[in-house]
Design a protein around this motif. Structure first.
Motif, PDB file in Angstrom:
ATOM      1  N   ALA A 211       0.839  -1.070  -0.010  1.00 32.82           N
ATOM      2  CA  ALA A 211      -0.083   0.030  -0.083  1.00 32.82           C
ATOM      3  C   ALA A 211       0.952   1.234   0.070  1.00 32.82           C
ATOM      4  O   ALA A 211       0.721   2.251  -0.813  1.00 32.82           O
ATOM      5  CB  ALA A 211      -0.945  -0.124   1.293  1.00 32.82           C
ATOM      6  N   LYS A 228      -7.575  -0.978  -2.112  1.00 37.79           N
ATOM      7  CA  LYS A 228      -8.072  -2.029  -1.346  1.00 37.79           C
ATOM      8  C   LYS A 228      -8.130  -3.244  -1.987  1.00 37.79           C
ATOM      9  O   LYS A 228      -7.898  -4.548  -1.353  1.00 37.79           O
ATOM     10  CB  LYS A 228      -9.381  -1.702  -0.829  1.00 37.79           C
ATOM     11  CG  LYS A 228      -9.547  -0.459  -0.022  1.00 37.79           C
ATOM     12  CD  LYS A 228     -10.821  -0.404   0.688  1.00 37.79           C
ATOM     13  CE  LYS A 228     -12.005  -0.284  -0.371  1.00 37.79           C
ATOM     14  NZ  LYS A 228     -13.248  -0.053   0.631  1.00 37.79           N
ATOM     15  N   GLN A 229      -8.396  -3.475  -3.292  1.00 39.67           N
ATOM     16  CA  GLN A 229      -8.246  -4.730  -4.092  1.00 39.67           C
ATOM     17  C   GLN A 229      -6.806  -5.217  -4.127  1.00 39.67           C
ATOM     18  O   GLN A 229      -6.384  -6.257  -4.140  1.00 39.67           O
ATOM     19  CB  GLN A 229      -8.703  -4.435  -5.433  1.00 39.67           C
ATOM     20  CG  GLN A 229      -8.688  -5.640  -6.380  1.00 39.67           C
ATOM     21  CD  GLN A 229      -9.231  -5.314  -7.828  1.00 39.67           C
ATOM     22  OE1 GLN A 229      -9.741  -4.315  -8.268  1.00 39.67           O
ATOM     23  NE2 GLN A 229      -9.363  -6.393  -8.516  1.00 39.67           N
ATOM     24  N   ALA A 232      -5.939  -6.685  -0.537  1.00 37.42           N
ATOM     25  CA  ALA A 232      -6.869  -7.871  -0.411  1.00 37.42           C
ATOM     26  C   ALA A 232      -6.288  -8.862  -1.167  1.00 37.42           C
ATOM     27  O   ALA A 232      -6.144 -10.153  -0.490  1.00 37.42           O
ATOM     28  CB  ALA A 232      -8.348  -7.496  -0.622  1.00 37.42           C
ATOM     29  N   TYR A 245     -11.576  -7.312   7.187  1.00 39.46           N
ATOM     30  CA  TYR A 245     -11.714  -5.924   6.468  1.00 39.46           C
ATOM     31  C   TYR A 245     -10.249  -5.689   6.053  1.00 39.46           C
ATOM     32  O   TYR A 245      -9.335  -6.079   6.713  1.00 39.46           O
ATOM     33  CB  TYR A 245     -12.361  -4.789   7.199  1.00 39.46           C
ATOM     34  CG  TYR A 245     -11.688  -4.415   8.538  1.00 39.46           C
ATOM     35  CD1 TYR A 245     -10.471  -3.724   8.552  1.00 39.46           C
ATOM     36  CD2 TYR A 245     -12.249  -4.770   9.936  1.00 39.46           C
ATOM     37  CE1 TYR A 245      -9.756  -3.063   9.909  1.00 39.46           C
ATOM     38  CE2 TYR A 245     -11.692  -4.102  10.877  1.00 39.46           C
ATOM     39  CZ  TYR A 245     -10.412  -3.498  11.145  1.00 39.46           C
ATOM     40  OH  TYR A 245     -10.040  -3.222  12.276  1.00 39.46           O
ATOM     41  N   ALA A 246     -10.331  -4.885   4.986  1.00 31.68           N
ATOM     42  CA  ALA A 246      -8.869  -4.155   4.360  1.00 31.68           C
ATOM     43  C   ALA A 246      -9.330  -3.101   3.737  1.00 31.68           C
ATOM     44  O   ALA A 246      -9.981  -2.931   2.745  1.00 31.68           O
ATOM     45  CB  ALA A 246      -8.363  -5.266   3.476  1.00 31.68           C
ATOM     46  N   GLU A 247      -9.222  -1.978   4.516  1.00 32.04           N
ATOM     47  CA  GLU A 247      -9.892  -0.679   4.498  1.00 32.04           C
ATOM     48  C   GLU A 247      -8.919   0.416   4.419  1.00 32.04           C
ATOM     49  O   GLU A 247      -7.680   0.134   4.804  1.00 32.04           O
ATOM     50  CB  GLU A 247     -10.839  -0.398   5.462  1.00 32.04           C
ATOM     51  CG  GLU A 247     -12.217  -1.082   5.371  1.00 32.04           C
ATOM     52  CD  GLU A 247     -12.757  -0.768   4.133  1.00 32.04           C
ATOM     53  OE1 GLU A 247     -12.702   0.231   3.470  1.00 32.04           O
ATOM     54  OE2 GLU A 247     -14.054  -1.642   3.862  1.00 32.04           O
ATOM     55  N   ALA A 248      -9.171   1.385   3.754  1.00 31.16           N
ATOM     56  CA  ALA A 248      -8.357   2.618   3.691  1.00 31.16           C
ATOM     57  C   ALA A 248      -9.150   4.018   3.706  1.00 31.16           C
ATOM     58  O   ALA A 248     -10.241   4.140   3.334  1.00 31.16           O
ATOM     59  CB  ALA A 248      -7.650   2.845   2.263  1.00 31.16           C
ATOM     60  N   VAL A 270      -4.446   2.839   6.130  1.00 29.51           N
ATOM     61  CA  VAL A 270      -4.719   1.405   5.818  1.00 29.51           C
ATOM     62  C   VAL A 270      -4.854   0.530   6.879  1.00 29.51           C
ATOM     63  O   VAL A 270      -3.861   0.208   7.644  1.00 29.51           O
ATOM     64  CB  VAL A 270      -3.596   1.156   4.646  1.00 29.51           C
ATOM     65  CG1 VAL A 270      -4.118  -0.348   3.991  1.00 29.51           C
ATOM     66  CG2 VAL A 270      -3.540   2.167   3.407  1.00 29.51           C
TER      67      VAL A 270
END
Length: 291
Positions: A211, A228-229, A232, A245-248, A270
């Motif tokens: 990231a 995010k893609q 993940a 979750y895998a968020e920004a 992130v």
């Protein structure tokens, strides 16, 4: 180093020190101390005249399906680490001491975006438990400084908002995440990992580095969905990883955004939560905006 189990005794120990003008640094923990906790104590030792450590596994921040009963505990080991790191007082209360009425009749709720996403969704009620126990501990200890690790960045943001909104007279000192040599963030829950799970858990720190590189190599505003893609997809290269979750999102506001520019008004965090077997690990990296 003195070990204290009651609120009355802790207050009686701290009052004369406070009257002498000595500053109090406080490190609240749930025990099973590791190098991350040691770094918080050492930071407190550098900045404060009196260092207080609390060890309390807070039942309010565990959900009905979570691991309160099996949360790792090793009091004698914790006390040895605390002593070596320079703690003066260790507060080791029972659940009955902290919550004479259980569940407590009064709790603290922090509202807003910071408690509307990520762990707030995955663990309903968790941050109410955190805010309640930290509020109680701040009233008991009355520290000048309180030290928290940034591995739990959302928790830090919740506590800072509570402190600001309720006018606590304490300075919150966020401290960097301490990592293993291969990048895995130090956590009391790492002890639950099997050898295979432990080997695969390095995908979390690897995804965070991806990231950082993605942002650093981008000339335009960052597409958050693409970011995010990317992270993940890398996490899923570990067969045992199950993404919570895998968020920004923005930091410290924790507001969702579709795109982000380093020239904007907020930093970006992130944040990851991933299960390996029954063990849920979290990690994050903060990408600062350009000043």
């Amino acid at each position: 180093m003195e070990v204290i189990q009651t609120i009355q005794e802790l207050r009686s120990q701290l009052s004369p020190r406070r009257e002498q003008g000595r500053t109090i640094g406080f490190v609240p923990t749930m025990g099973y101390l590791h190098e991350g906790h040691r770094s918080l104590l050492e930071r407190a030792r550098e900045q404060s005249d009196v260092v207080v450590l609390s060890i309390f596994v807070n039942p309010l921040q565990f959900g009905p399906t979570e691991d309160f009963s099996r949360y790792p505990r090793d009091t004698q080991r914790d006390l040895a680490i605390a002593d070596a790191a320079g703690a003066d007082l260790v507060f080791l209360p029972s659940v009955a001491e902290m919550y004479p009425t259980h569940p407590p009749r009064t709790t603290v709720t922090v509202n807003g975006p910071v408690t509307s996403i990520l762990d707030a969704v995955s663990r309903p009620g968790h941050f109410d438990g955190v805010a309640t126990v930290v509020s109680k501990l701040f009233h008991i200890v009355e520290p000048d400084f309180a030290y928290f690790g940034m591995k739990d960045a959302q928790q830090v943001a919740v506590i800072r908002q509570m402190v600001d909104d309720l006018n606590f007279r304490v300075t919150i000192v966020p401290c960097p995440t301490v990592r293993e040599e291969d990048g895995l963030a130090k956590s009391s829950r790492n002890v639950y990992l099997s050898a295979e799970e432990r080997a695969q858990a390095v995908v979390l720190s690897q995804a965070l580095r991806l990231a950082q590189d993605y942002v650093n190599n981008s000339k335009d505003a960052i597409d958050i969905a693409g970011l995010k893609q990317l992270i993940a997809s890398h996490i899923r290269t570990a067969p045992l990883a199950v993404i919570d979750y895998a968020e920004a999102v923005t930091f410290p506001g924790f507001e969702p955004v579709d795109s982000w520019s380093p020239n904007g008004g907020s930093d970006l965090i992130v944040a990851l939560a991933v299960k390996f077997g029954a063990t849920r690990l979290i990690d994050n990296t903060i990408i600062p905006r350009k000043v």
